[in-house]
Scaffold this active site. Structure first.
Site, PDB file in Angstrom:
ATOM      1  N   ASN A  25      -4.174   7.653  21.710  1.00 51.98           N
ATOM      2  CA  ASN A  25      -5.413   7.880  22.158  1.00 51.98           C
ATOM      3  C   ASN A  25      -5.192   8.430  23.614  1.00 51.98           C
ATOM      4  O   ASN A  25      -4.082   8.129  24.316  1.00 51.98           O
ATOM      5  CB  ASN A  25      -6.209   6.543  22.478  1.00 51.98           C
ATOM      6  CG  ASN A  25      -6.504   6.136  21.346  1.00 51.98           C
ATOM      7  OD1 ASN A  25      -6.613   6.833  20.201  1.00 51.98           O
ATOM      8  ND2 ASN A  25      -6.832   4.702  21.163  1.00 51.98           N
ATOM      9  N   GLY A  53      -3.523   4.274  23.313  1.00 46.98           N
ATOM     10  CA  GLY A  53      -3.264   4.096  22.013  1.00 46.98           C
ATOM     11  C   GLY A  53      -2.508   2.947  21.909  1.00 46.98           C
ATOM     12  O   GLY A  53      -1.310   3.032  22.314  1.00 46.98           O
ATOM     13  N   GLU A 154      -5.395  -0.002  14.638  1.00 47.65           N
ATOM     14  CA  GLU A 154      -6.387   1.165  15.068  1.00 47.65           C
ATOM     15  C   GLU A 154      -6.187   2.177  13.910  1.00 47.65           C
ATOM     16  O   GLU A 154      -6.790   3.410  14.405  1.00 47.65           O
ATOM     17  CB  GLU A 154      -5.981   1.413  16.653  1.00 47.65           C
ATOM     18  CG  GLU A 154      -6.359   0.414  17.466  1.00 47.65           C
ATOM     19  CD  GLU A 154      -6.460   0.772  18.871  1.00 47.65           C
ATOM     20  OE1 GLU A 154      -7.197   0.353  19.693  1.00 47.65           O
ATOM     21  OE2 GLU A 154      -5.421   1.341  19.081  1.00 47.65           O
ATOM     22  N   THR A 234      -0.019 -14.723  22.034  1.00 43.54           N
ATOM     23  CA  THR A 234       0.045 -14.249  23.394  1.00 43.54           C
ATOM     24  C   THR A 234      -1.053 -14.917  24.165  1.00 43.54           C
ATOM     25  O   THR A 234      -2.098 -15.108  23.595  1.00 43.54           O
ATOM     26  CB  THR A 234      -0.102 -12.846  23.760  1.00 43.54           C
ATOM     27  OG1 THR A 234      -1.206 -12.332  23.431  1.00 43.54           O
ATOM     28  CG2 THR A 234       1.211 -12.106  22.951  1.00 43.54           C
ATOM     29  N   GLY A 236      -1.782 -14.145  27.579  1.00 45.75           N
ATOM     30  CA  GLY A 236      -2.093 -13.433  29.095  1.00 45.75           C
ATOM     31  C   GLY A 236      -1.251 -14.256  29.966  1.00 45.75           C
ATOM     32  O   GLY A 236       0.188 -14.300  29.946  1.00 45.75           O
ATOM     33  N   ASP A 264      -3.830  -4.130  36.759  1.00 40.33           N
ATOM     34  CA  ASP A 264      -4.471  -3.572  35.397  1.00 40.33           C
ATOM     35  C   ASP A 264      -3.936  -4.297  34.219  1.00 40.33           C
ATOM     36  O   ASP A 264      -2.644  -4.235  33.894  1.00 40.33           O
ATOM     37  CB  ASP A 264      -4.315  -2.148  35.460  1.00 40.33           C
ATOM     38  CG  ASP A 264      -5.059  -1.495  34.055  1.00 40.33           C
ATOM     39  OD1 ASP A 264      -5.602  -2.124  33.352  1.00 40.33           O
ATOM     40  OD2 ASP A 264      -4.941  -0.197  34.065  1.00 40.33           O
ATOM     41  N   ASP A 270       0.390  -4.541  24.396  1.00 42.21           N
ATOM     42  CA  ASP A 270       1.043  -3.618  23.920  1.00 42.21           C
ATOM     43  C   ASP A 270       2.500  -3.654  24.172  1.00 42.21           C
ATOM     44  O   ASP A 270       3.575  -3.386  23.679  1.00 42.21           O
ATOM     45  CB  ASP A 270       0.707  -2.035  24.037  1.00 42.21           C
ATOM     46  CG  ASP A 270      -0.650  -2.051  23.361  1.00 42.21           C
ATOM     47  OD1 ASP A 270      -1.039  -2.656  22.397  1.00 42.21           O
ATOM     48  OD2 ASP A 270      -1.376  -1.489  23.846  1.00 42.21           O
ATOM     49  N   GLY A 305      -2.678   1.666  34.166  1.00 44.75           N
ATOM     50  CA  GLY A 305      -2.523   2.425  32.811  1.00 44.75           C
ATOM     51  C   GLY A 305      -1.774   1.545  31.890  1.00 44.75           C
ATOM     52  O   GLY A 305      -0.931   0.906  32.278  1.00 44.75           O
TER      53      GLY A 305
END
Ligand code: RIB
Length: 322
Positions: A25, A53, A154, A234, A236, A264, A270, A305
């Site tokens: 993405n 993505g 996805e 997970t 966090g 962020d 991921d 990002g």
């Protein structure tokens, strides 16, 4: 690019092959003081474009950590796809198996990030939705040489199903990140080693709340009753819990995350999955791979990002928390 024979190259060779199937993405990220309420207009957001993505993020995370990585995915015939593929390639991800859809646009994700680093994501999947089981069949030869298959949700479920089936029969270890959460047949769950979920996804599968370290520890064991050979939950900033895995290792446990200055959180999950896959492909036990992935995920939240935060092995080593 490092010279042949440099320490990084040696590490890369030692790490084994990871095959990622999943989404690619363009992320449109709005940094906001707060999210708009229904019917309200806010005008002070700052827009950034990032590569994203879940599939692409996990591929980049594994590659930066030294794994040899290939991705099977799909982009649109537009101006968004080529730079995403170039960037994957520059990160060492083999993109030969990424095909182009002549009708659908490249996937886009619309993300708001608040000052606490929390994200909210809405995805327009576009071409990711046209990745079919036939594409998996066409990639069968390439998949055969992989030690670990990594998938997320996805792309269409039937495509994930075919990939899991193909990779398992070829003897690869299958890591499925059930994000976003959805029902999957038990035939898929039974091939996973591990199933990776966050608290919300674990709650979806178990039909009850999963909260905190104790909740995640308990959930990772309970998830085994659904069929996977191992499970990782997970949590966090609180790290991750795992259960199952090889008989000669600790069969369950929890690793806390080092404290991190959160910029962020987009894509931190991921990075966790990519790091886990890279270490499993290198031969680590699930316990060791989980401990490493928790650290990698903690580094990821300190940068902007989804792929901007994917660390190198040196960054993971150096990171001792905020
Ligand atoms: O997990 C984060 C990712 O989710 C973003 O990069 C976005 O593209 C969505 O797929």
């Amino acid at each position: 690019m490092k010279a042949e024979g440099s320490p990084e190259t040696v590490h890369r060779r030692a790490s084994g092959r990871v095959f990622v199937i999943g989404s690619i993405n363009r992320d449109f990220v709005l940094k906001v003081e707060r999210r708009a309420r229904p019917g309200e207009t806010l005008t002070d957001a700052k827009l950034d474009l990032h590569d994203g993505g879940k599939g692409a993020n996990q591929a980049v995370a594994a590659a930066r950590l030294g794994a040899e990585v290939a991705i099977l995915g799909r982009v649109g015939e537009d101006e968004i796809g080529p730079p995403l593929l170039r960037s994957l390639d520059e990160n060492g991800v083999d993109v030969k198996l990424v095909s182009t859809d002549p009708e659908l646009a490249t996937g886009s994700a619309f993300i708001t990030v608040t000052p606490d680093g929390e994200n909210a994501i809405t995805v327009a999947p576009g071409a990711n939705r046209s990745l079919t089981p036939d594409h998996v069949d066409e990639a069968a030869e390439a998949m055969k040489s992989s030690r670990v298959l990594v998938a997320q949700m996805e792309i269409p479920l039937e495509t994930v199903e075919r990939a899991v089936e193909a990779a398992s029969s070829a003897g690869a270890r299958v890591v499925l990140n059930l994000a976003p959460s959805r029902e999957v047949p038990s035939a898929v769950l039974e091939n996973l080693d591990p199933l990776v979920v966050n608290e919300h996804e674990a709650a979806f599968l178990l039909g009850r709340k999963v909260e905190g370290v104790e909740g995640a520890k308990e959930a990772s064991s309970s998830l085994l009753t659904l069929g996977p050979r191992s499970a990782v939950v997970t949590i966090g900033a609180s790290g991750a819990a795992f259960a199952g895995g090889e008989a000669d290792e600790h069969s369950s446990g929890h690793f806390p995350a080092p404290e991190a200055e959160v910029v962020d959180t987009t894509g931190a999950g991921d990075t966790f999955v990519g790091a886990l896959a890279a270490r499993l492909a290198a031969g680590d036990s699930l316990s060791d791979a989980t401990r490493y992935a928790v650290r990698a995920g903690a580094v990821a939240v300190t940068k902007e990002g989804a792929q901007g935060g994917c660390p190198t092995p040196e960054e993971v080593e150096r990171f001792s928390g905020a």
